[in-house]
Design an enzyme around this catalytic site. Structure first.
Site, PDB file in Angstrom:
ATOM      1  N   PRO A   1       0.820  -1.207   0.000  1.00 30.67           N
ATOM      2  CA  PRO A   1       0.000   0.000   0.000  1.00 30.67           C
ATOM      3  C   PRO A   1       0.857   1.260   0.000  1.00 30.67           C
ATOM      4  CG  PRO A   1      -0.907  -1.603   1.508  1.00 30.67           C
ATOM      5  CD  PRO A   1       0.415  -2.163   1.036  1.00 30.67           C
ATOM      6  N   CYS A   2       0.432   2.263  -0.795  1.00 34.59           N
ATOM      7  CA  CYS A   2       1.331   3.375  -1.094  1.00 34.59           C
ATOM      8  C   CYS A   2       0.914   4.766  -0.612  1.00 34.59           C
ATOM      9  CB  CYS A   2       1.548   3.443  -2.606  1.00 34.59           C
ATOM     10  SG  CYS A   2       0.014   3.560  -3.566  1.00 34.59           S
ATOM     11  N   PRO A   3      -0.224   4.959   0.100  1.00 29.76           N
ATOM     12  CA  PRO A   3      -0.588   6.334   0.481  1.00 29.76           C
ATOM     13  C   PRO A   3       0.480   7.074   1.263  1.00 29.76           C
ATOM     14  CG  PRO A   3      -2.458   4.875   0.812  1.00 29.76           C
ATOM     15  CD  PRO A   3      -1.269   3.997   0.477  1.00 29.76           C
ATOM     16  N   ASP A   4       1.294   6.365   2.037  1.00 29.77           N
ATOM     17  CA  ASP A   4       2.321   7.031   2.847  1.00 29.77           C
ATOM     18  C   ASP A   4       3.472   7.586   2.017  1.00 29.77           C
ATOM     19  OD1 ASP A   4       1.202   6.805   5.449  1.00 29.77           O
ATOM     20  OD2 ASP A   4       1.678   4.676   5.442  1.00 29.77           O
ATOM     21  N   PHE A   5       3.532   7.216   0.728  1.00 31.04           N
ATOM     22  CA  PHE A   5       4.573   7.747  -0.155  1.00 31.04           C
ATOM     23  C   PHE A   5       3.999   8.627  -1.260  1.00 31.04           C
ATOM     24  CE2 PHE A   5       6.043   3.491   1.255  1.00 31.04           C
ATOM     25  CZ  PHE A   5       7.043   3.928   2.117  1.00 31.04           C
TER      26      PHE A   5
END
Length: 401
Positions: free
Chosen positions: A99-103
């Site tokens: 999962p990529c929301p933090d980047f």
């Protein structure tokens, strides 16, 4: 000749990345996804399309949490499955996009310290623990291009080198593969040094990385981005409900939203009626020009252009080019280049539908990545000239001649 490559899939969503690999000749034998709704959609779509279930089944509930797979009985069970897979395959690979929301610049942007950012580290630990022959790591371009996240990305790569992997990376744009969407993603692929030596690549790579000329990244590229962005794409048009605008000359029709809507017959697709209906504010749906995607939210697509990145969350809303509504799930699937017979279950919530669609790797991009890996593994002592898209024989090093 390669007879069988077995794939363990992590963070599978409803399986866009997996489907691209399946349709390129890889066998998906294990599927990991923590969200029960997404996993149900995975099963549902594969059943409709006539695919066999994965040999080792689906990792559900607690076992869907990749951190849970790093220790105890779950880690041991996974190890046994991988050893069993090796008995009947040429290679075993891991694929996944944590999962990529933090980047993501448009997401939480918490980096490696975010709850989802930590999963990238967990995926790398899983690779090191189980030593697949190769792996695929997919993520947003923010992990690659944003300075504070790039340091973390380099740390992950250094860790993978220590685990015995030779790496190649590329910032892809899905449009290059024929996807009607301007979507950049970083793809990191690693091959074990043991595998590379066995294939005859010993001596080619001195810094634990594969130079781009050795890996066929451009093998499946149909439309180079320089060509796509240089074309005279149409500008915004006043919105007209059910209006008719002919396709302009000198563009690539196959990269347009309307081409894919027609190809996938979205008006008669099982997910055609799955879209959010506004409780109020219909006037806003009528006032935004066709093609005006300049806003953070309420972007209206142009029928004769490609879509901006399919990101249906964090209050980002994409509007139909010539209808006074949001996109349907059928239309969003088309923009992700899914085959027209790919469907999501009717009982799935709209929120889950659009989130899992937006998070997925576009199908044609998945196929392109899979094709590059398959070609690389099938022709180990060859060099692809990525500028000319041709293949020619390398001179063997003296140690192999």
């Amino acid at each position: 000749m390669i007879n069988n490559i077995k794939i363990f899939s992590f963070f599978a969503g409803c399986g866009f990345l997996d489907l691209g690999f399946e349709d390129t000749g890889f066998e998906i034998v294990y599927v990991n996804e923590i969200n029960p709704s997404y996993l149900n959609a995975y099963r549902y779509s594969r059943t409709l399309m006539g695919y066999s279930p994965p040999e080792y089944g689906y990792s559900t509930a607690e076992e869907g949490n990749i951190e849970y797979l790093l220790e105890g009985e779950s880690a041991l069970n996974l190890w046994y499955l991988i050893q069993d897979a090796r008995k009947s395959s040429d290679f075993v690979g891991f694929i996944g996009g944590p999962p990529c929301p933090d980047f993501s610049v448009g997401g939480k942007n918490r980096g490696k310290y975010g709850d989802q950012g930590k999963l990238s580290s967990s995926y790398v630990e899983l690779i090191g623990q189980h030593q697949p022959d190769f792996f695929v790591f997919e993520n947003v371009k923010g992990l690659y291009k944003t300075q504070k996240h790039r340091l973390f990305f380099e740390q992950l790569k250094a860790q993978l080198n220590e685990f015995g992997y030779i790496l190649t990376e590329h910032l892809i744009n899905a449009m290059g593969y024929g996807v009607p969407q301007n979507r950049e993603r970083i793809i990191l692929i690693g091959f074990s040094k043991k595998l590379m030596n066995g294939l005859g690549w010993s001596g080619y790579f001195k810094k634990d990385s594969i130079p781009s000329i050795y890996f066929p990244w451009n093998l499946s590229i149909i439309y180079p981005k320089e060509q796509v962005f240089s074309l005279p794409w149409p500008s915004n048009e006043p919105f007209g409900e059910n209006s008719v605008i002919p396709c302009p000359d000198e563009i690539i029709e196959e990269l347009t939203v309307e081409y894919w809507f027609n190809q996938n017959n979205v008006n008669h697709h099982p997910n055609a009626q799955n879209y959010f209906k506004p409780r109020a504010g219909l006037q806003k749906f009528l006032s935004i020009a066709e093609g005006d995607d300049s806003r953070k939210s309420y972007k209206r697509l142009h029928r004769w252009r490609y879509s901006p990145t399919a990101c249906y969350g964090n209050n980002e809303v994409h509007l139909h080019p010539y209808k006074a509504r949001r996109l349907s799930a059928a239309e969003a699937l088309a923009i992700q280049s899914l085959p027209k017979n790919f469907c999501l279950p009717e009982q799935m919530s709209l929120t889950d539908m659009f989130k899992v669609i937006g998070n997925g790797v576009p199908y044609l991009a998945s196929k392109g990545i899979a094709n590059s890996i398959m070609t690389f593994l099938s022709h180990p002592i060859q060099l692809w000239n990525t500028e000319q898209d041709s293949v020619y024989q390398l001179e063997l090093p003296l140690s192999l001649a």
